[in-house]
Design an enzyme around this catalytic site. Structure first.
Site, PDB file in Angstrom:
ATOM      1  N   GLY A  83      -5.980  74.740  90.165  1.00  0.00           N
ATOM      2  CA  GLY A  83      -6.376  75.364  91.429  1.00  0.00           C
ATOM      3  C   GLY A  83      -7.810  75.855  91.530  1.00  0.00           C
ATOM      4  O   GLY A  83      -8.386  75.874  92.607  1.00  0.00           O
TER       5      GLY A  83
ATOM      6  N   ASP B  51      -1.425  86.166  92.832  1.00  0.00           N
ATOM      7  CA  ASP B  51      -0.245  86.314  93.681  1.00  0.00           C
ATOM      8  C   ASP B  51       0.669  87.365  93.044  1.00  0.00           C
ATOM      9  O   ASP B  51       0.385  88.556  93.130  1.00  0.00           O
ATOM     10  CB  ASP B  51       0.392  84.921  93.799  1.00  0.00           C
ATOM     11  CG  ASP B  51       1.532  84.839  94.790  1.00  0.00           C
ATOM     12  OD1 ASP B  51       1.496  85.568  95.785  1.00  0.00           O
ATOM     13  OD2 ASP B  51       2.451  84.041  94.582  1.00  0.00           O
TER      14      ASP B  51
ATOM     15  N   LYS C  34      -3.562  88.255  96.918  1.00  0.00           N
ATOM     16  CA  LYS C  34      -2.451  88.623  97.805  1.00  0.00           C
ATOM     17  C   LYS C  34      -1.775  89.862  97.227  1.00  0.00           C
ATOM     18  O   LYS C  34      -0.726  89.744  96.572  1.00  0.00           O
ATOM     19  CB  LYS C  34      -1.397  87.506  97.792  1.00  0.00           C
ATOM     20  CG  LYS C  34      -1.647  86.308  98.651  1.00  0.00           C
ATOM     21  CD  LYS C  34      -0.339  85.482  98.642  1.00  0.00           C
ATOM     22  CE  LYS C  34      -0.575  84.030  98.859  1.00  0.00           C
ATOM     23  NZ  LYS C  34       0.638  83.212  98.679  1.00  0.00           N
TER      24      LYS C  34
ATOM     25  N   PHE D  47       1.398  81.197 102.618  1.00  0.00           N
ATOM     26  CA  PHE D  47       1.071  80.156 101.653  1.00  0.00           C
ATOM     27  C   PHE D  47      -0.147  79.373 102.124  1.00  0.00           C
ATOM     28  O   PHE D  47      -0.135  78.772 103.196  1.00  0.00           O
ATOM     29  CB  PHE D  47       2.259  79.227 101.403  1.00  0.00           C
ATOM     30  CG  PHE D  47       2.096  78.465 100.128  1.00  0.00           C
ATOM     31  CD1 PHE D  47       2.371  79.068  98.912  1.00  0.00           C
ATOM     32  CD2 PHE D  47       1.624  77.169 100.133  1.00  0.00           C
ATOM     33  CE1 PHE D  47       2.180  78.393  97.719  1.00  0.00           C
ATOM     34  CE2 PHE D  47       1.427  76.474  98.945  1.00  0.00           C
ATOM     35  CZ  PHE D  47       1.712  77.089  97.735  1.00  0.00           C
ATOM     36  N   VAL D  48      -1.195  79.410 101.313  1.00  0.00           N
ATOM     37  CA  VAL D  48      -2.457  78.790 101.715  1.00  0.00           C
ATOM     38  C   VAL D  48      -2.798  77.587 100.839  1.00  0.00           C
ATOM     39  O   VAL D  48      -2.390  77.519  99.682  1.00  0.00           O
ATOM     40  CB  VAL D  48      -3.624  79.811 101.679  1.00  0.00           C
ATOM     41  CG1 VAL D  48      -3.392  80.922 102.671  1.00  0.00           C
ATOM     42  CG2 VAL D  48      -3.815  80.386 100.283  1.00  0.00           C
TER      43      VAL D  48
ATOM     44  N   ASP E 226      -3.217  74.041  96.135  1.00  0.00           N
ATOM     45  CA  ASP E 226      -2.321  72.938  96.499  1.00  0.00           C
ATOM     46  C   ASP E 226      -0.972  73.401  97.010  1.00  0.00           C
ATOM     47  O   ASP E 226      -0.553  74.536  96.802  1.00  0.00           O
ATOM     48  CB  ASP E 226      -2.045  72.079  95.267  1.00  0.00           C
ATOM     49  CG  ASP E 226      -1.090  72.766  94.286  1.00  0.00           C
ATOM     50  OD1 ASP E 226      -1.370  73.913  93.905  1.00  0.00           O
ATOM     51  OD2 ASP E 226      -0.053  72.173  93.939  1.00  0.00           O
TER      52      ASP E 226
ATOM     53  N   ARG F 230      -5.552  69.860  97.957  1.00  0.00           N
ATOM     54  CA  ARG F 230      -6.632  70.476  97.176  1.00  0.00           C
ATOM     55  C   ARG F 230      -7.997  70.073  97.715  1.00  0.00           C
ATOM     56  O   ARG F 230      -8.972  70.783  97.559  1.00  0.00           O
ATOM     57  CB  ARG F 230      -6.553  70.063  95.706  1.00  0.00           C
ATOM     58  CG  ARG F 230      -5.309  70.557  94.972  1.00  0.00           C
ATOM     59  CD  ARG F 230      -5.497  70.374  93.453  1.00  0.00           C
ATOM     60  NE  ARG F 230      -4.262  70.473  92.703  1.00  0.00           N
ATOM     61  CZ  ARG F 230      -3.704  71.604  92.271  1.00  0.00           C
ATOM     62  NH1 ARG F 230      -4.286  72.757  92.557  1.00  0.00           N
ATOM     63  NH2 ARG F 230      -2.601  71.602  91.574  1.00  0.00           N
TER      64      ARG F 230
HETATM   65  P1  IMP Z   1       1.155  84.207  90.170  1.00  0.00           P
HETATM   66  O1  IMP Z   1       1.517  83.964  88.740  1.00  0.00           O
HETATM   67  O2  IMP Z   1       2.371  84.458  91.016  1.00  0.00           O
HETATM   68  O3  IMP Z   1       0.098  85.259  90.383  1.00  0.00           O
HETATM   69  O4  IMP Z   1       0.662  82.824  90.740  1.00  0.00           O
HETATM   70  C1  IMP Z   1      -0.585  82.349  90.546  1.00  0.00           C
HETATM   71  C2  IMP Z   1      -0.613  80.874  90.839  1.00  0.00           C
HETATM   72  O5  IMP Z   1       0.313  80.536  91.868  1.00  0.00           O
HETATM   73  C3  IMP Z   1      -1.961  80.463  91.375  1.00  0.00           C
HETATM   74  O6  IMP Z   1      -2.828  80.113  90.347  1.00  0.00           O
HETATM   75  C4  IMP Z   1      -1.605  79.305  92.267  1.00  0.00           C
HETATM   76  O7  IMP Z   1      -1.584  78.122  91.534  1.00  0.00           O
HETATM   77  C5  IMP Z   1      -0.208  79.590  92.756  1.00  0.00           C
HETATM   78  N1  IMP Z   1      -0.199  80.149  94.126  1.00  0.00           N
HETATM   79  C6  IMP Z   1       0.151  81.398  94.501  1.00  0.00           C
HETATM   80  N2  IMP Z   1       0.044  81.558  95.823  1.00  0.00           N
HETATM   81  C7  IMP Z   1      -0.398  80.383  96.304  1.00  0.00           C
HETATM   82  C8  IMP Z   1      -0.741  79.915  97.630  1.00  0.00           C
HETATM   83  O8  IMP Z   1      -0.666  80.619  98.658  1.00  0.00           O
HETATM   84  N3  IMP Z   1      -1.161  78.630  97.715  1.00  0.00           N
HETATM   85  C9  IMP Z   1      -1.278  77.803  96.631  1.00  0.00           C
HETATM   86  N4  IMP Z   1      -0.993  78.207  95.393  1.00  0.00           N
HETATM   87  C10 IMP Z   1      -0.552  79.474  95.218  1.00  0.00           C
HETATM   88 MG    MG Z   2      -3.078  77.567  90.234  1.00  0.00          MG
END
Ligand code: IMP
Ligand code: MG
Length: 180
Positions: free
Chosen positions: A44, A103, A131, A152-153, A159, A165
């Site tokens: 990402g 996230d 977020k 969700f972006v 992606d 992407r």
């Molecule tokens: P976390 O472990 O929940 O903080 O997730 C982090 C990973 O989730 C990021 O590196 C992204 O790959 C993916 N992710 C979280 N939210 C989004 C979104 O809105 N769009 C795309 N990928 C996301």
């Molecule tokens: Mg990622």
């Protein structure tokens, strides 16, 4: 063609470029006299990393790491797996972890702990998007591009099921695309 799946553009190419510039300027100021290692978390952050590193005016190396925590869905499974590790030793180095989005915090809290065990001189996190509403694990952020609501972006490296992407901007994906 891809645009038909986008509900709303959140950040245009121009807005992204200008914010990336500001972050790079801040990093350049903060690390005066030091050398840094930028660590991109694949996949990402590859677009953000490419733009950010070219705006940083410091001696700098780059390295890459890949983790998987999502599969092809839109919410975290809670499980983090290192699928590609760094190529170089980070002991004694000033490292900045470059992420696309923070996230739940699952991925990064795991990753930052793991990297800290390798004894870098310092470790900071730079995320393009945050977020905060979705956070379940606390993570300290030093550089953050934009705070966004819980949607969700995609685009600019981010992606959905490995697609979108290559969009040059960041937009909210239409929920019907992922059955939301
Ligand atoms: P976390 O472990 O929940 O903080 O997730 C982090 C990973 O989730 C990021 O590196 C992204 O790959 C993916 N992710 C979280 N939210 C989004 C979104 O809105 N769009 C795309 N990928 C996301
Ligand atoms: Mg990622």
């Amino acid at each position: 063609m891809l645009e038909k799946d986008i509900q709303e553009i959140l950040f245009s190419e121009e807005q992204l470029a200008s914010r990336v510039n500001e972050i790079a300027r801040q990093v350049t100021q903060d690390y005066q006299g030091k050398e840094i290692v930028l660590i991109s978390v694949l996949r990402g952050s590859f677009v953000f990393m490419a733009d950010l590193c070219r705006r940083i005016d410091l001696p700098c190396t780059v390295d890459f790491m890949a983790v998987s925590s999502y599969g092809s869905g839109t919410s975290s499974t809670g499980q983090v797996q290192i699928t590609k590790d760094l190529s170089s030793d980070i002991a004694g180095k000033h490292i900045i972890v470059v992420e696309d989005i923070l996230d739940s915090g699952n991925t990064l809290s795991y990753l930052l702990k793991l990297l800290a065990q390798r004894k870098p001189a310092s470790i900071r996190l730079c995320t393009l998007l945050d977020k905060p509403e979705r956070r379940t694990k606390p993570v300290e952020v030093h550089y953050s591009g934009f705070t966004i609501p819980d949607a969700f972006v995609v685009g600019y490296g981010l992606d959905y099921a490995e697609h979108y992407r290559n969009l040059p901007y960041i937009g909210i994906l239409k929920p019907e695309v992922y059955g939301g």
